[in-house]
Design a protein around this motif. Structure first.
Motif, PDB file in Angstrom:
ATOM      1  N   GLN A  19      34.194-125.036  35.681  1.00 30.43           N
ATOM      2  CA  GLN A  19      33.336-124.405  36.272  1.00 30.43           C
ATOM      3  C   GLN A  19      32.417-125.065  37.218  1.00 30.43           C
ATOM      4  OE1 GLN A  19      29.692-122.024  34.076  1.00 30.43           O
ATOM      5  NE2 GLN A  19      31.430-120.379  34.371  1.00 30.43           N
ATOM      6  N   ILE A  20      31.914-124.264  38.355  1.00 31.61           N
ATOM      7  CA  ILE A  20      30.951-124.770  39.074  1.00 31.61           C
ATOM      8  C   ILE A  20      29.848-123.471  39.146  1.00 31.61           C
ATOM      9  CG2 ILE A  20      32.150-126.302  40.619  1.00 31.61           C
ATOM     10  CD1 ILE A  20      32.544-124.250  42.602  1.00 31.61           C
ATOM     11  N   GLY A  21      28.694-123.968  39.477  1.00 32.86           N
ATOM     12  CA  GLY A  21      27.676-123.093  39.371  1.00 32.86           C
ATOM     13  C   GLY A  21      26.462-123.326  40.382  1.00 32.86           C
ATOM     14  N   VAL A  22      25.840-122.528  40.784  1.00 32.53           N
ATOM     15  CA  VAL A  22      24.682-122.547  42.085  1.00 32.53           C
ATOM     16  C   VAL A  22      23.612-121.548  41.668  1.00 32.53           C
ATOM     17  CG1 VAL A  22      26.038-121.018  43.495  1.00 32.53           C
ATOM     18  CG2 VAL A  22      24.392-122.918  44.636  1.00 32.53           C
ATOM     19  N   ILE A  23      22.371-122.105  41.799  1.00 27.91           N
ATOM     20  CA  ILE A  23      21.406-121.288  42.048  1.00 27.91           C
ATOM     21  C   ILE A  23      20.721-121.544  43.421  1.00 27.91           C
ATOM     22  CG2 ILE A  23      18.831-120.764  41.229  1.00 27.91           C
ATOM     23  CD1 ILE A  23      19.642-121.427  38.537  1.00 27.91           C
ATOM     24  N   GLN A  24      20.559-120.912  44.277  1.00 30.83           N
ATOM     25  CA  GLN A  24      19.976-120.843  45.613  1.00 30.83           C
ATOM     26  C   GLN A  24      18.574-119.933  45.856  1.00 30.83           C
ATOM     27  OE1 GLN A  24      20.700-122.938  48.558  1.00 30.83           O
ATOM     28  NE2 GLN A  24      18.706-122.243  48.830  1.00 30.83           N
TER      29      GLN A  24
END
Length: 289
Positions: free
Chosen positions: A165-170
């Motif tokens: 899994q890849i995850g991001v917070i922008q």
């Protein structure tokens, strides 16, 4: 072949991706980087309710499902080389109140689900969280520790799975944040009563828009889309797969600096090859150590 065998252990796992069978659910701010040495103890309580079931593109009349699900989850934040990292432990359990197909009640197995172990590392860390980017890469391994019986509906899968899994917070400024995650689950084939059971890879996209009112409270609107996961028994497709679109609404609040409570309301608006959930309610409690 009995419909119970066709549905097999995937019935509940098709319901909600928070169960770690194939997809790994991500909530708002879950990919936040916490200081090394921080530990989180988490308890999820879910109630799932469905009044319809679709198999091979056709609704099965007189079908419904209801279950109460709990998840124990622990995270420990540390370092992996020079990168921030976190270790995960996820243990689900469930009580299936009703599983009905075509007007007939189906046998069901309640109890322990499959245990998931995971690792997350963050190659990208934000310089300023309000407008910066956090990017994490995770790998989850789900082990067949759950209560599994191919003749009964349940939450055990009877085999292992791997889910990168890849995850991001922008940070968007003004207290707004985008939270997103993408994963794909690979499940091992297994033989039960002389028949080969298999599932094609399935993936999940999650996207959320979060409004943060200070460090304590946030409101989040989210979407989860799942695709793939076609099931076969003895080489024949069962008509079930992981095809689900779901809308979500989260409210999160820190009661004190180390105690968080989060509520979730979710509803499926498009399902192919499984139960369609008109109601998914979740309460999450988090304790920070």
């Amino acid at each position: 072949m009995k419909m119970t065998q066709i549905l097999g252990a995937g019935a509940v796992a098709l319901a909600l991706a928070a169960l770690p069978a194939r997809a790994i659910d991500v909530g708002p701010a879950d990919y936040t980087i916490l200081p090394s040495g921080t530990a989180l103890a988490m308890l999820y309580l879910q109630h799932l309710s469905a009044d319809s079931l679709e198999v091979n593109g056709t609704a099965v009349p007189g079908s419904s499902f209801e279950a109460n699900v709990g998840i124990l989850r622990g995270l420990y934040y540390t370092a992996f080389g020079d990168l921030p990292a976190a270790y995960h432990l996820v243990i689900p359990f469930a009580d299936i109140d009703r599983a009905r197909i075509g007007g007939a009640d189906q046998p069901a197995s309640s109890g322990l689900g499959d245990t998931t172990l995971g690792l997350t590392v963050w190659p990208v860390q934000p310089k300023t969280p309000e407008t910066g980017t956090s990017f994490g890469v995770s790998l989850f391994a789900t082990l067949p520790t759950g209560n599994y019986n191919p003749e009964r509906l349940g939450i055990g899968e009877g085999t292992w799975s791997l889910t990168p899994q890849i995850g991001v917070i922008q940070g968007l400024g003004g207290g707004f944040f985008f939270d997103g995650a993408l994963d794909v689950a690979f499940q091992g084939d297994h033989r039960e009563a002389g028949a080969e059971h298999s599932r094609s890879p399935s993936w999940q996209l999650q996207a959320m828009l979060r409004k943060q009112w200070g460090p304590a409270t946030s409101l989040t609107v989210g979407y989860s889309g799942q695709r793939g996961g076609k099931q076969k028994v003895a080489g024949a497709e069962t008509g079930l797969k992981t095809h689900r679109d779901q809308l979500r609404l989260y409210l999160t609040h820190f009661i004190d600096p180390t105690t968080q409570i989060q509520g979730l309301l979710a509803r499926d608006f498009n399902v192919e090859g499984g139960y369609k959930y008109d109601s998914a309610v979740q309460l999450r409690l988090v304790k920070v150590f």
